[in-house]
Design a protein around this motif. Structure first.
Motif, short mmCIF file in Angstrom:
data_model
loop_
_atom_site.label_atom_id
_atom_site.label_comp_id
_atom_site.label_asym_id
_atom_site.label_seq_id
_atom_site.Cartn_x
_atom_site.Cartn_y
_atom_site.Cartn_z
N ASP A 1 30.23 31.90 45.12
CA ASP A 1 30.35 33.17 44.39
C ASP A 1 31.69 33.83 44.69
O ASP A 1 32.33 34.41 43.80
N MET A 2 32.13 33.76 45.95
CA MET A 2 33.43 34.33 46.31
C MET A 2 34.56 33.61 45.57
O MET A 2 35.51 34.24 45.10
N ALA B 1 34.32 31.97 42.70
CA ALA B 1 34.24 32.27 41.28
C ALA B 1 34.80 33.65 40.96
O ALA B 1 35.32 33.89 39.87
N ALA B 2 34.72 34.57 41.93
CA ALA B 2 35.19 35.94 41.71
C ALA B 2 36.71 36.06 41.80
O ALA B 2 37.26 37.11 41.44
N ASP B 3 37.40 35.03 42.27
CA ASP B 3 38.85 35.10 42.43
C ASP B 3 39.48 33.83 41.85
O ASP B 3 39.61 32.82 42.54
#
Length: 233
Positions: free
Chosen positions: A154-155, A157-159
């Protein structure tokens, strides 16, 4: 226990001081005394008569300079990242802008029921920070999770800037399949070790360009620790 043997002969492992001495020996040749010395570790040194922080201050700085010295523990592989975030706080205030991080692991009867349990090895790693060139440490974060693999992805995918991902062995041990970790990104996993594994991963391929995510997991507290290294050139 034979009473006439020194403790060094009774215990075949390596004290934190012994490992730090080996790391520091080569560094002393080419660098000035650091303004900050940080130590990241998981368990107290089994060699109770040694104090690694005091040793490093004396060995690296002598009598003329007394650096800021601190230790971070009880965060497993996240301890080194927390230590660098503290150092970043010093630097942002204009004080203590350069230093050394020592991460150390030691063989101990250490086990977390139900958590991945990599082999125990003695080891040490050292990171120099605050130099004029090199990647920028930023974006430190901590998240509570029982699924560190999902949280890591998730981290990522967020950046969308992230091109490389470095993880410690503890976090990697939660993946049923290595391909679950950081799909579509260059992945580097460190060898077994609680506090040194992540930095051994970084050592295996130093980030020369791009934005990279560093992460490891504390199975005790069920927290993932992460930060980015921005090495844009």
């Amino acid at each position: 226990m034979p009473a006439d043997l020194p403790i060094e002969d009774l215990w075949p492992g390596h004290s934190y001081v012994r490992m730090a001495r080996q790391c520091a020996r080569d560094l002393l040749k080419d660098m000035p005394a650091p303004a900050v010395i940080a130590v990241a570790y998981s368990t107290p040194d089994l060699m109770l008569t040694d104090v690694v922080g005091c040793y490093l201050v004396d060995a690296l700085c002598g009598e003329d300079q007394r650096p800021e010295m601190y230790g971070v523990s009880d965060q497993a592989g996240g301890a080194g990242l927390t230590a660098l975030e503290i150092a970043r706080g010093f630097a942002s205030s204009g004080n203590h802008t350069d230093g050394l991080l020592f991460a150390v692991d030691q063989i101990t009867p250490y086990h977390v029921p139900g958590a991945p349990h990599p082999p125990k090895v003695d080891g040490a790693a050292v990171v120099r920070f605050g130099t004029d060139s090199g990647p920028v440490f930023e974006g430190f974060r901590v998240a509570s999770t029982s699924d560190p693999v999902r949280q890591l992805n998730d981290m990522i995918a967020a950046d969308p800037r992230i091109s490389g991902v470095y993880v410690g062995a503890t976090l990697a041990g939660y993946a049923d399949d290595p391909e679950q970790l950081a799909p579509g990104r260059d992945l580097f996993v460190g060898p077994a070790g609680m506090c040194t594994s992540l930095w051994r991963a970084v050592e295996s391929k130093w980030p020369e360009s791009g934005t990279h995510l560093l992460a490891d997991y504390d199975p005790h507290a069920q927290r993932i620790y992460a930060a980015t290294l921005d090495a844009q050139i």
